[in-house]
Design an enzyme around this catalytic site. Structure first.
Site, mmCIF file in Angstrom:
data_model
loop_
_atom_site.group_PDB
_atom_site.id
_atom_site.type_symbol
_atom_site.label_atom_id
_atom_site.label_comp_id
_atom_site.label_asym_id
_atom_site.label_seq_id
_atom_site.Cartn_x
_atom_site.Cartn_y
_atom_site.Cartn_z
ATOM 1 N N ASP A 179 0.742 -1.034 0.164
ATOM 2 C CA ASP A 179 -0.015 -0.145 -0.251
ATOM 3 C C ASP A 179 1.130 1.247 -0.555
ATOM 4 O O ASP A 179 1.562 1.107 0.667
ATOM 5 C CB ASP A 179 -0.958 0.210 0.800
ATOM 6 C CG ASP A 179 -2.192 0.650 1.038
ATOM 7 O OD1 ASP A 179 -3.429 0.387 1.116
ATOM 8 O OD2 ASP A 179 -1.835 2.328 0.852
ATOM 9 N N ILE A 180 0.344 2.122 -0.906
ATOM 10 C CA ILE A 180 1.533 3.856 -0.894
ATOM 11 C C ILE A 180 1.743 4.503 0.189
ATOM 12 O O ILE A 180 2.119 5.117 0.902
ATOM 13 C CB ILE A 180 0.606 4.005 -2.211
ATOM 14 C CG1 ILE A 180 2.101 5.120 -2.778
ATOM 15 C CG2 ILE A 180 -0.467 5.141 -1.804
ATOM 16 C CD1 ILE A 180 2.215 5.701 -4.092
ATOM 17 N N VAL A 228 -11.270 3.008 -3.607
ATOM 18 C CA VAL A 228 -10.758 2.248 -4.789
ATOM 19 C C VAL A 228 -12.123 1.296 -4.796
ATOM 20 O O VAL A 228 -12.330 0.442 -4.519
ATOM 21 C CB VAL A 228 -9.222 1.965 -4.960
ATOM 22 C CG1 VAL A 228 -8.688 1.175 -5.924
ATOM 23 C CG2 VAL A 228 -8.450 3.091 -4.563
ATOM 24 N N HIS A 243 -9.963 -5.955 -3.152
ATOM 25 C CA HIS A 243 -9.214 -6.157 -2.984
ATOM 26 C C HIS A 243 -9.104 -5.797 -1.589
ATOM 27 O O HIS A 243 -9.616 -5.591 -0.393
ATOM 28 C CB HIS A 243 -8.043 -4.585 -2.824
ATOM 29 C CG HIS A 243 -8.416 -3.088 -2.040
ATOM 30 N ND1 HIS A 243 -9.512 -2.257 -3.203
ATOM 31 C CD2 HIS A 243 -8.330 -2.417 -1.034
ATOM 32 C CE1 HIS A 243 -9.986 -1.758 -2.641
ATOM 33 N NE2 HIS A 243 -9.439 -1.300 -1.219
ATOM 34 N N HIS A 301 -6.819 -6.017 1.863
ATOM 35 C CA HIS A 301 -6.291 -5.110 3.312
ATOM 36 C C HIS A 301 -5.432 -6.256 4.022
ATOM 37 O O HIS A 301 -6.209 -7.216 4.586
ATOM 38 C CB HIS A 301 -6.391 -4.654 3.493
ATOM 39 C CG HIS A 301 -6.656 -3.062 3.371
ATOM 40 N ND1 HIS A 301 -6.343 -2.269 2.751
ATOM 41 C CD2 HIS A 301 -8.620 -2.487 2.641
ATOM 42 C CE1 HIS A 301 -6.802 -0.705 2.188
ATOM 43 N NE2 HIS A 301 -8.158 -1.563 2.100
HETATM 44 P P1 5GP Z 1 -9.870 1.091 0.472
HETATM 45 O O1 5GP Z 1 -9.810 2.498 1.107
HETATM 46 O O2 5GP Z 1 -10.407 1.385 -0.498
HETATM 47 O O3 5GP Z 1 -10.298 0.333 0.957
HETATM 48 O O4 5GP Z 1 -8.584 1.087 -0.004
HETATM 49 C C1 5GP Z 1 -7.691 1.694 -0.796
HETATM 50 C C2 5GP Z 1 -5.973 1.381 -0.862
HETATM 51 O O5 5GP Z 1 -4.957 1.632 -1.947
HETATM 52 C C3 5GP Z 1 -6.022 2.670 0.704
HETATM 53 O O6 5GP Z 1 -4.617 1.986 1.850
HETATM 54 C C4 5GP Z 1 -4.518 3.483 -0.474
HETATM 55 O O7 5GP Z 1 -3.372 3.564 0.471
HETATM 56 C C5 5GP Z 1 -4.618 2.326 -1.232
HETATM 57 N N1 5GP Z 1 -3.365 3.054 -2.281
HETATM 58 C C6 5GP Z 1 -3.975 4.584 -3.444
HETATM 59 N N2 5GP Z 1 -4.019 4.398 -3.979
HETATM 60 C C7 5GP Z 1 -2.788 3.880 -4.308
HETATM 61 C C8 5GP Z 1 -1.596 4.283 -5.544
HETATM 62 O O8 5GP Z 1 -1.210 4.443 -6.261
HETATM 63 N N3 5GP Z 1 -0.902 2.888 -5.114
HETATM 64 C C9 5GP Z 1 -1.220 1.792 -4.283
HETATM 65 N N4 5GP Z 1 0.090 1.059 -3.825
HETATM 66 N N5 5GP Z 1 -2.073 1.953 -3.293
HETATM 67 C C10 5GP Z 1 -3.238 2.659 -3.702
#
Ligand code: 5GP
Length: 114
Positions: A30-31, A96, A100, A102
């Site tokens: 994760d970034i 996103v 996915h 985590h």
């Molecule tokens: P969500 O909130 O949708 O469950 O998690 C999305 C995750 O994607 C977040 O933890 C965020 O930090 C990660 N993320 C967003 N953009 C990028 C990216 O460009 N690269 C990577 N490696 N992770 C990302």
């Protein structure tokens, strides 16, 4: 170009620290890590949210969890433990829209989540 950020990572249109890949799945760091280890495990198939899962996805979802356990072991998390989370839509905190898992570990997690 797709507007699905994670499809762009799958297609190497944007860089990521990819740690695992097979025909169906991809895993990368994760970034913006929320724990010492924070890895995202995604299917290559574009599925927007958990609400869009169908019976045909059963095997793939199982493989996501098996990959998470395998990666957790490789990252040295198995004994102390870890957390896997899939956020769905606004109240789940999904940002996103490509499903996915985590994988979070390396510190004590709290409960309930904030
Ligand atoms: P969500 O909130 O949708 O469950 O998690 C999305 C995750 O994607 C977040 O933890 C965020 O930090 C990660 N993320 C967003 N953009 C990028 C990216 O460009 N690269 C990577 N490696 N992770 C990302």
């Amino acid at each position: 170009m797709s507007d699905d950020l994670f499809l762009k990572i799958i297609n190497r249109e944007i860089p990521a620290d990819i740690i695992y890949e097979n025909d169906e799945l991809l895993a990368f760091r994760d970034i913006s890590p929320q724990a010492p280890v924070h890895i995202l495990i995604i299917p290559k198939e574009h599925i927007k949210t958990m609400n869009d899962l169908e019976p045909k996805h059963t095997e793939m979802i199982g493989k996501l969890f098996l990959a998470a356990a395998e990666i957790a072991a490789k990252e040295g998390l198995a004994d102390d433990g870890y957390r896997v989370v899939m956020n769905c839509n606004r109240h789940g905190g999904q940002a996103v829209y490509h499903i996915h898992l985590h994988l979070l570990g390396g510190r004590q997690m709290g409960w309930p989540p904030g």
